[in-house]
Design an enzyme around this catalytic site. Sequence first.
Site, PDB file in Angstrom:
ATOM      1  N   LYS A 186       0.952  -1.124  -0.003  1.00  0.00           N
ATOM      2  CA  LYS A 186       0.060   0.030  -0.082  1.00  0.00           C
ATOM      3  C   LYS A 186       0.897   1.295  -0.002  1.00  0.00           C
ATOM      4  CE  LYS A 186      -4.175  -1.871   0.242  1.00  0.00           C
ATOM      5  NZ  LYS A 186      -4.065  -3.193  -0.407  1.00  0.00           N
TER       6      LYS A 186
HETATM    7  C1  PLP Z   1      -9.894  -1.783  -1.029  1.00  0.00           C
HETATM    8  C2  PLP Z   1      -9.298  -2.742   0.143  1.00  0.00           C
HETATM    9  N1  PLP Z   1     -10.037  -2.911   1.133  1.00  0.00           N
HETATM   10  C3  PLP Z   1      -9.487  -3.525   2.373  1.00  0.00           C
HETATM   11  C4  PLP Z   1      -8.322  -4.261   1.945  1.00  0.00           C
HETATM   12  C5  PLP Z   1      -7.872  -5.025   3.271  1.00  0.00           C
HETATM   13  O1  PLP Z   1      -6.695  -4.712   3.593  1.00  0.00           O
HETATM   14  P1  PLP Z   1      -5.680  -5.982   4.398  1.00  0.00           P
HETATM   15  O2  PLP Z   1      -5.204  -6.879   3.147  1.00  0.00           O
HETATM   16  O3  PLP Z   1      -4.900  -5.258   5.184  1.00  0.00           O
HETATM   17  O4  PLP Z   1      -6.608  -6.665   5.369  1.00  0.00           O
HETATM   18  C6  PLP Z   1      -7.340  -3.896   0.927  1.00  0.00           C
HETATM   19  C7  PLP Z   1      -6.200  -4.763   0.679  1.00  0.00           C
HETATM   20  O5  PLP Z   1      -5.793  -5.335   0.120  1.00  0.00           O
HETATM   21  C8  PLP Z   1      -8.123  -3.146  -0.273  1.00  0.00           C
HETATM   22  O6  PLP Z   1      -7.486  -3.019  -1.097  1.00  0.00           O
END
Ligand code: PLP
Length: 370
Positions: A186
Site C-alpha cells: 500500500k
Molecule cells: C480496497 C481494500 N480494502 C480492504 C483491504 C484489506 O486490507 P488488508 O489486506 O490489510 O486486510 C484491501 C487490501 O488488500 C483493499 O485493497
Amino acid sequence: MKIPFLSFSGMHPDIKAKMYEAFSQFYDSNWYVLGEFTKSFEKAYAEWNQVNYCVGVSNGLDALVLSLKALGIEEGDEVLVPSNTYIATWLAVSYVGAKPVAVEPDIRTYNICPRMAEEAITPKTKAIMAVHLYGQACEMDAIKDLSKKHDLLIVEDNAQAHGATFLGKKTGSWGHINGTSFYPGKNLGALGEAGAVTTDNATLVHKVQVLRNYGSQKKYYNEVPGYNMRIDELQAALLGVKLPYLENWTMERQQIASLYCQQLQGIGDLILPYTLENASHVYHLYVVRTKQRDKLQEYLTQQGIGTMIHYPIPPHLQQAYASLGFQKGDFPIAEELAETSLSLPLWPGMTEGQVKEVTAAIVAFFNERG
Ligand SMILES: Cc1ncc(COP(=O)(O)O)c(C=O)c1O
C-alpha cells in the site's frame, strides 16, 4: 522481471538506518504489544489524516470489521458496497452478519456511483462503504448528501488512498468511521500486516479500542466479547518511521502517473485513468483498460514488464459468494472492468526511463496489431 510491477528499491534503502534504529528501540523497550510505538504512531497518523483519533489494528479487513461493529451494523442490516472492489470490503460486511448490497461504479472513475447507490437504498440500508479505489477519492460530497437524506452511516475504505483528497479534505476523514490497510504494497506499507481505524467520534473510537483488545480496557476485565485485532507494536514502530516520507512518495507516484498519461494518450483503444475535478488521485495503482487486456499482459510479460489485474473476478462472481446467487451479467460494469483492466508498474523511485520502456512496449504492442 526487467521492470517489476512493484519494487521497494526507491523507498527502503534511504530509510534503512532509521528502520533498524526503530527496531533496536523496539527490541530494547521490553514492551511488545500496545506500547509507546503504537501510541505515537496513532497520534501521528491521526494528525496526518486530519482526524481526531486513530486506532492501530491488525490489518485493513479487521479495520473495516471493527468500524462496522462499532457502528452497530448487524444481522438484518444492508450495507451498500461497490460491485468492483477488492473482496475485503464485502467480507467485512458479511463478517458482522449484514448483507453487502452491490452498487455499480461510475465507469469513468471506477468509484461507487452515488446516483446508483440511492436507487439501491431500502428500509434495511444502514451504511455505505466508500472505497477510494486505486487511490482516487470518491465523490464524498454526494455521498455525504446521500447520508444526510437517507440517514446512512458512512464507512470509508481508505486502504488504497492514503492522502487522497476530495474538495481538499483527506480521504479517511469524511466518514463516520473509516478503515485503512498498511499491507506492505500500500502507499503507506508496513513490513507485515497492519491497519487502522480513523474517526472524529470519541464514542466510536472507544468502542474500537475495546473491541480490538478482547473487549477489554482494563486487563482481565471484559466489557464485551471482543477480538484480538491489535496492531503489532513493531509494525507501528516501522510505520512511524515511514509516515513522514509518504508525502514525497505520493508526489513521485503522481509524477509517474502523469508521465504515463502523457505517453499513452491516444494509443490503441487504451482508456486511461480519469480524475474528477474535485478529487485527487494518489495512484496506489495506475490502471488502464483495453479490450486486448490479456494479450497486452502476455506481451508485456514477454518483454520483462510486470503487470497485475485488479481484479480479475468481481466479488459477486467469486465462489465465496455463490450462496448469494448472483449470475454473470448482474453487474455489467464491474464485469467489464474485470475483463479489461490492467495495472502498470508504478512505485516511488521508478525512473522516467523505466516509464518510457513500459510505454514503448505498449505502443509497439498496438502498432504490431494495427
Ligand atoms: C480496497 C481494500 N480494502 C480492504 C483491504 C484489506 O486490507 P488488508 O489486506 O490489510 O486486510 C484491501 C487490501 O488488500 C483493499 O485493497
